[in-house]
Design an enzyme around this catalytic site. Structure first.
Site, PDB file in Angstrom:
ATOM      1  N   TRP A   1       0.844  -1.215   0.000  1.00 19.64           N
ATOM      2  CA  TRP A   1       0.000   0.000   0.000  1.00 19.64           C
ATOM      3  C   TRP A   1       0.868   1.249   0.000  1.00 19.64           C
ATOM      4  O   TRP A   1       0.391   2.342  -0.285  1.00 19.64           O
ATOM      5  CB  TRP A   1      -0.950   0.011   1.216  1.00 19.64           C
ATOM      6  CG  TRP A   1      -0.294   0.227   2.573  1.00 19.64           C
ATOM      7  CD1 TRP A   1       0.794  -0.427   3.062  1.00 19.64           C
ATOM      8  CD2 TRP A   1      -0.685   1.154   3.583  1.00 19.64           C
ATOM      9  NE1 TRP A   1       1.104   0.022   4.336  1.00 19.64           N
ATOM     10  CE2 TRP A   1       0.199   0.987   4.681  1.00 19.64           C
ATOM     11  CE3 TRP A   1      -1.702   2.099   3.693  1.00 19.64           C
ATOM     12  CZ2 TRP A   1       0.109   1.733   5.859  1.00 19.64           C
ATOM     13  CZ3 TRP A   1      -1.795   2.836   4.875  1.00 19.64           C
ATOM     14  CH2 TRP A   1      -0.905   2.655   5.935  1.00 19.64           C
ATOM     15  N   ASP A   2       2.143   1.073   0.287  1.00 21.35           N
ATOM     16  CA  ASP A   2       3.106   2.175   0.259  1.00 21.35           C
ATOM     17  C   ASP A   2       2.940   2.993  -1.025  1.00 21.35           C
ATOM     18  O   ASP A   2       3.047   4.213  -1.027  1.00 21.35           O
ATOM     19  CB  ASP A   2       4.551   1.635   0.288  1.00 21.35           C
ATOM     20  CG  ASP A   2       4.834   0.722   1.477  1.00 21.35           C
ATOM     21  OD1 ASP A   2       3.899   0.057   1.948  1.00 21.35           O
ATOM     22  OD2 ASP A   2       5.990   0.665   1.924  1.00 21.35           O
TER      23      ASP A   2
ATOM     24  N   GLU B   1       0.827  -2.580  12.662  1.00 19.77           N
ATOM     25  CA  GLU B   1       1.104  -4.022  12.597  1.00 19.77           C
ATOM     26  C   GLU B   1       1.502  -4.628  13.941  1.00 19.77           C
ATOM     27  O   GLU B   1       1.863  -5.794  14.006  1.00 19.77           O
ATOM     28  CB  GLU B   1       2.171  -4.283  11.530  1.00 19.77           C
ATOM     29  CG  GLU B   1       1.639  -3.955  10.133  1.00 19.77           C
ATOM     30  CD  GLU B   1       2.657  -4.139   9.020  1.00 19.77           C
ATOM     31  OE1 GLU B   1       3.863  -4.072   9.312  1.00 19.77           O
ATOM     32  OE2 GLU B   1       2.240  -4.325   7.864  1.00 19.77           O
TER      33      GLU B   1
ATOM     34  N   LYS C   1       2.865   0.211  16.325  1.00 21.07           N
ATOM     35  CA  LYS C   1       4.103   0.269  15.547  1.00 21.07           C
ATOM     36  C   LYS C   1       4.128   1.569  14.735  1.00 21.07           C
ATOM     37  O   LYS C   1       5.168   2.180  14.547  1.00 21.07           O
ATOM     38  CB  LYS C   1       4.122  -0.937  14.605  1.00 21.07           C
ATOM     39  CG  LYS C   1       5.351  -1.074  13.747  1.00 21.07           C
ATOM     40  CD  LYS C   1       5.190  -2.307  12.853  1.00 21.07           C
ATOM     41  CE  LYS C   1       6.400  -2.545  11.984  1.00 21.07           C
ATOM     42  NZ  LYS C   1       6.144  -3.631  11.013  1.00 21.07           N
ATOM     43  N   GLN C   2       2.955   1.973  14.232  1.00 15.24           N
ATOM     44  CA  GLN C   2       2.903   3.091  13.284  1.00 15.24           C
ATOM     45  C   GLN C   2       1.526   3.734  13.318  1.00 15.24           C
ATOM     46  O   GLN C   2       0.590   3.198  13.917  1.00 15.24           O
ATOM     47  CB  GLN C   2       3.183   2.563  11.880  1.00 15.24           C
ATOM     48  CG  GLN C   2       2.119   1.616  11.357  1.00 15.24           C
ATOM     49  CD  GLN C   2       2.654   0.660  10.306  1.00 15.24           C
ATOM     50  OE1 GLN C   2       3.078  -0.444  10.638  1.00 15.24           O
ATOM     51  NE2 GLN C   2       2.626   1.077   9.057  1.00 15.24           N
TER      52      GLN C   2
HETATM   53  O1  IFM Z   1       3.668  -1.492   4.057  1.00 14.33           O
HETATM   54  C1  IFM Z   1       4.588  -1.420   5.088  1.00 14.33           C
HETATM   55  C2  IFM Z   1       3.876  -1.662   6.393  1.00 14.33           C
HETATM   56  O2  IFM Z   1       2.895  -0.670   6.627  1.00 14.33           O
HETATM   57  C3  IFM Z   1       4.855  -1.672   7.532  1.00 14.33           C
HETATM   58  N1  IFM Z   1       5.864  -2.694   7.311  1.00 14.33           N
HETATM   59  C4  IFM Z   1       6.598  -2.470   6.069  1.00 14.33           C
HETATM   60  C5  IFM Z   1       5.686  -2.438   4.863  1.00 14.33           C
HETATM   61  C6  IFM Z   1       6.498  -2.137   3.602  1.00 14.33           C
HETATM   62  O3  IFM Z   1       7.068  -0.868   3.668  1.00 14.33           O
END
Ligand code: IFM
Length: 723
Positions: free
Chosen positions: A321-322, A461, A557-558
Site C-alpha cells: 500500500w506504500d 502491525e 508500531k505506526q
Molecule cells: O507497508 C509497510 C507496512 O505498513 C509496515 N511494514 C513495512 C511495509 C512495507 O514498507
C-alpha cells in the site's frame, strides 16, 4: 544537492550503496564501489524481473548480473580503498545531475602518485542505458595500467540463484553480450557492454570479462569507458538482439551524461520543493526524497513501485500500500500520467485480486498485501526462523491486512478529485471501485443489526486480528460510498452498497473523547514506551516482549487512527483530532518508517508546527542518518514519499476537498517554501512565507481556493497575507 560519503568506511558500504543508487524507474544500480570489498552487496535490478526459486513461496526481484565491478592495477599493484596511501578522497551522488562520482589520489607502494576518478550515470531517456567512466592520471611517472571488468552472472539474491546463462558472445573484442533466462518465470534478458578499448576476453563460470593493458604517460590520462544496455522479454521480443544492436555504435560517456543531466535539469525545474530553512539539511532531505521517488518509479502501467524501489533486495521487490498512499501523491500533483499508470497496474491485476477474494469466500477483489509481476499474493507465509525455538513466525498481513483494498480505492478517488479525468474514471476507476466495494460488502458481518468488519490488521502491525479497526471501517465506507456515487453496478448492487453504508459501524468518540482504534484496544494495558521510542525503527520491543505480548498491550508500531486523520481530515473536529493524536502518539513507537511523517502532517494541522517539525526531521533521517545499517537492504520508499507529503500537506497546509484549502503551518525554521502543485488540470506555483502566500498559474481559468477559511478565486495570480 549532493549525497556525500567522503570517508571510506567498510561498515557503511551497503548503506552508501543504497543511498547512492542511480536509476530511472526502469532499472536501478546500487552505488557500490568498483572494487571488491568484504560484505559489499552489489545490486542491479530491472522493474518486473521477478522469479521464484524452487521450494520458495514468494517471487523476488532478481538481482541481475553485475556490471559495476572493475579491477584496477597500476604497475601490477592492485588498487584498493583499504590502501593507507589514499588521499583527497571524495565520493558523492550529485542529485541535480544523477551522476555518481568518486575521486581520489593514490600512491602505490613504489611511490608513484595517481589521480583516479570513477563516474557513473544512468540515462533518463534511453532507459536501457548506463554509462561508466574511469580516468587514471599519472602524476609522477609513466605507468602500466590494467583494467579487468565485464558481466558477472555469479550474483544471486542472498544465495537464491535465478538465472540460467543462455548465451555469451564477444564482438570485435570490445562488445560483450550475454543472454539469461529466469528459472521459473522464463523471462529473457539481454545484456551488452560496449568498451571503448579492445581487450583480451575470457569467459568462465558465468562471468565474461575483458582485460585491458596499456602504457600510460605522465599527465596524459588513461580514460576507460563502458556503456551497458539491458532489455528484457517484458518489453522486447528479442532482448539479446536488441542490446547487441544498441551497442553497435560507440557513444562517449560525456555525451550520455550530457543528455541525462538535461533530463534531470527538467525534472528539478518542475518537481523541486524549494525551502529557505535555517537547517540546510531540510532542503537536502527533500531533494533526496524527490530524487529517489523519481528513480524508483516506472512509467509503464504494467509495473509499480517496490517498497525499496530498485535499490536493494529488501521485501523481495514487492509492492505494498506504500505505493498508493505514500508515493502516488507525489506524482499525482507533479506528473499525473505516472499516478494513472500506478493505478492501471492495479487495474491490470484485478484477476489476481479477484482470485484471492474467491479463495477466501469473498466477492470482488482482495488485492494482495504484497504484489509482484502477476498480481497474485506474494507475501511470504512465514518470517525468518527463530533460531532458539526453531519455529517460524507466521506473517499475518496477507491474511488480514485488508485495508489495502480500500487504500487502492482511496487513490482512485484522490486521482479523480485531482485530475477530474472522467475517461480514466470510466475505464479504470469504476471497475476498481466496483470490485473493491463488492469485496467490502462481502467482508462485513451483521451483528445485532449493524455491519462490522472482523478479524483485520489495520495499518498498525503491532495489533493483530481485531474487530472494527477504525481506519479500515472508515476507509471501507469511503470505498463503498465512492462506488455508489460513481454509480457502478446495477440497481441491485447500488442498493447493497446503500445498505452496507447505512448499517456499517463507524467507531466514534467515547465518553472521554477517544476514538477506539478497534473494539479491544482501549481495554488493553499500557506500558511506558519511552525506551523503545528513543530507538524507533529498531523493533527493540520485540527483544523484551513476545509478539503476542506486544499485541496484547496498547502499543502501536505506526500511525493507524492518525493515518485516518491524515487521509480524511474532514471526518472529525479539531479537538477530537488533537486529543486522539496525543493519546495515540504516546503509544506509538514509530518502528515503521511510514509513521513519523504522517504524524507530522496531523500535528501541523492541529497547529503544532514545532512538534510536527521534530517528527518531520526524524522522518528525513530514516535513510539519511549516520547509523551504518539502517538502509542496507534498500531505501525506505514510502518514508521518502511521506516526507514530501509532510512538506506539502503538513507545513504548506494543503487539504484537498471539493476545493483546495490552504492553512499554512511553516515551522519557525522555515522562511519560505516554493513548489508546483497540479490540481484540477492546472499547475499552480505556490510560494509561502511565514505570513504571506503567492499563488500563480498560467491559465486564466478561475480556481476557487480557500485560505485560512476564506474563499478566493485564483485566476493567474493571487496574493494573500495574514493581517
Ligand atoms: O507497508 C509497510 C507496512 O505498513 C509496515 N511494514 C513495512 C511495509 C512495507 O514498507
Amino acid at each position: 544537492m549532493k549525497i556525500e560519503f567522503n570517508q571510506f568506511d567498510e561498515e557503511m558500504l551497503n548503506k552508501e550503496a543504497t543511498l547512492m543508487t542511480t536509476g530511472n524507474g526502469y532499472l536501478g544500480v546500487r552505488g557500490v564501489h568498483e572494487e571488491k570489498y568484504r560484505n559489499q552487496d552489489r545490486g542491479f535490478f530491472v522493474r518486473g524481473i521477478f522469479d521464484r526459486t524452487v521450494g520458495t513461496e514468494a517471487a523476488e526481484l532478481v538481482n541481475l548480473p553485475d556490471i559495476t565491478e572493475l579491477e584496477l592495477r597500476i604497475n601490477g599493484e592492485l588498487f584498493s580503498l583499504n590502501s593507507p596511501q589514499v588521499t583527497d578522497y571524495r565520493r558523492f551522488l550529485d542529485l541535480s545531475t544523477g551522476e555518481l562520482i568518486r575521486s581520489l589520489k593514490w600512491q602505490t607502494e613504489q611511490g608513484d602518485r595517481f589521480k583516479i576518478i570513477n563516474k557513473r550515470i544512468v540515462s533518463q531517456k534511453n532507459k536501457e542505458q548506463i554509462a561508466f567512466q574511469l580516468i587514471v592520471e599519472p602524476l609522477d611517472n609513466d605507468c602500466e595500467i590494467s583494467v579487468k571488468t565485464g558481466i558477472d552472472g555469479q550474483v544471486s539474491n542472498g544465495g537464491n540463484q535465478h538465472l540460467i546463462e543462455r548465451d555469451i558472445r564477444v564482438y570485435d573484442e570490445r562488445v560483450l553480450v550475454a543472454e539469461y533466462e529466469t528459472i521459473e518465470s522464463h523471462l529473457t534478458l539481454g545484456l551488452a557492454m560496449r568498451l571503448n578499448k579492445r581487450g583480451i576476453i575470457s569467459a568462465k563460470n558465468r562471468k565474461v570479462q575483458t582485460s585491458i593493458q596499456e602504457t600510460c604517460q605522465k599527465n596524459a590520462p588513461f580514460i576507460f569507458e563502458k556503456v551497458v544496455y539491458i532489455y528484457s522479454s517484458l518489453e522486447n521480443d528479442y532482448p539479446q538482439e536488441a542490446v547487441k544492436k544498441a551497442a553497435v555504435r560507440e557513444i562517449p560517456y560525456e555525451q550520455i551524461a550530457k543528455t541525462a543531466k538535461a533530463s534531470w535539469a527538467d525534472f528539478w525545474s518542475e518537481h523541486r520543493v524549494v525551502i529557505d530553512s535555517q537547517n540546510t539539511f531540510d532542503q537536502l532531505a527533500l531533494d533526496f526524497c524527490c530524487y529517489h521517488l523519481q528513480i524508483m518509479t516506472p512509467d509503464d502501467p504494467q509495473f509499480s513501485v517496490a517498497a525499496k524501489g530498485l535499490t536493494g533486495e529488501g521485501y523481495k521487490g514487492h509492492v505494498f500500500w506504500d505505493t498508493e498512499i505514500f508515493i502516488l501523491p507525489f506524482f499525482l500533483h507533479n506528473e499525473p500520467a505516472i499516478a494513472k499508470n500506478l493505478l492501471k497496474y492495479r487495474y491490470f491485476r484485478l484477476a489476481g485480486a479477484k482470485e484471492k477474494a474467491r479463495q477466501n469466500n469473498y466477492l470482488g477483489a482482495l488485492f494482495p498485501w504484497e504484489s509482484a509481476l502477476t498480481g497474485y499474493e506474494e507475501t511470504p507465509k512465514y518470517a525468518a526462523i527463530n533460531i532458539r525455538t526453531g519455529k517460524r513466525q507466521i506473517i499475518s498481513s496477507a491474511v488480514a491486512e485488508h485495508h489495502i483494498v480500500a487504500d487502492i480505492a482511496y487513490a482512485v478517488m484522490d486521482l479523480y478529485q485531482t485530475t477530474t479525468d472522467q475517461d480514466f474514471m470510466d475505464q479504470y476507476g469504476k471497475p476498481l471501485l466496483k470490485e473493491t466495494a463488492l469485496f467490502w460488502i462481502s467482508r462485513g458481518v451483521e451483528v445485532n443489526g449493524r455491519i462490522e468488519i472482523h478479524d483485520v490488521i489495520g495499518p498498525d502491525e503491532y495489533t493483530e486480528h481485531v474487530d472494527n479497526n477504525a481506519y479500515t471501517n472508515y476507509l471501507a465506507a469511503y470505498n463503498v460510498r465512492s462506488a455508489l456515487a460513481q454509480q457502478v453496478g446495477d440497481e441491485k448492487l447500488q442498493q447493497q452498497f446503500a445498505h452496507f453504508l447505512d448499517k456499517l459501524y463507524l467507531p466514534t468518540i467515547n465518553e472521554v473523547g477517544l476514538i477506539p482504534q478497534d473494539d479491544t484496544f482501549l481495554s488493553k494495558p499500557v506500558i511506558d514506551l519511552s525506551k523503545y521510542k528513543e530507538q524507533a525503527g529498531n523493533q527493540l520491543i520485540l527483544t523484551d516482549y513476545s509478539r503476542q505480548e506486544v499485541i496484547d498491550q496498547q502499543i502501536l508500531k505506526q500511525a493507524d487512527l492518525v493515518m485516518l486523520f491524515y487521509l480524511q481530515p474532514h471526518l472529525f473536529d479539531f479537538e477530537t483530532i488533537k486529543k486522539n493524536l496525543y493519546y495515540y502518539e504516546d503509544r506509538t513507537i514509530h518502528d515503521s518508517s511510514l509513521s513519523k511523517a504522517i504524524h507530522a502532517i496531523v500535528a501541523a494541522r492541529i497547529n503544532e508546527a514545532e512538534w510536527a517539525y521534530e517528527m518531520f526531521q526524524a522522518a528525513c533521517r530514516i535513510d539519511l542518518n549516520d547509523r551504518p545499517h539502517t538502509s542496507d537492504e534498500g531505501i525506505h520508499g514510502a518514508a521518502l514519499g511521506a516526507v514530501w507529503l509532510a512538506a506539502i500537506f503538513g507545513f504548506a497546509g494543503i487539504t484537498k476537498g471539493e476545493i483546495l484549502e490552504i492553512n499554512p503551518q511553516l515551522p519557525k525554521a522555515w522562511k519560505k517554501i516554493k513548489f508546483h502543485f497540479y490540481w484540477k488540470d492546472e499547475t499552480i506555483t505556490i510560494q509561502m512565507t511565514q505570513d504571506a502566500i503567492l499563488l500563480t498559474k498560467n491559465s486564466k481559468v478561475k480556481l476557487p481556493i480557500m485560505i485560512e477559511g476564506q474563499e478566493y478565486l485564483l485566476e493567474k495570480k493571487l496574493e494573500w497575507s495574514r493581517k
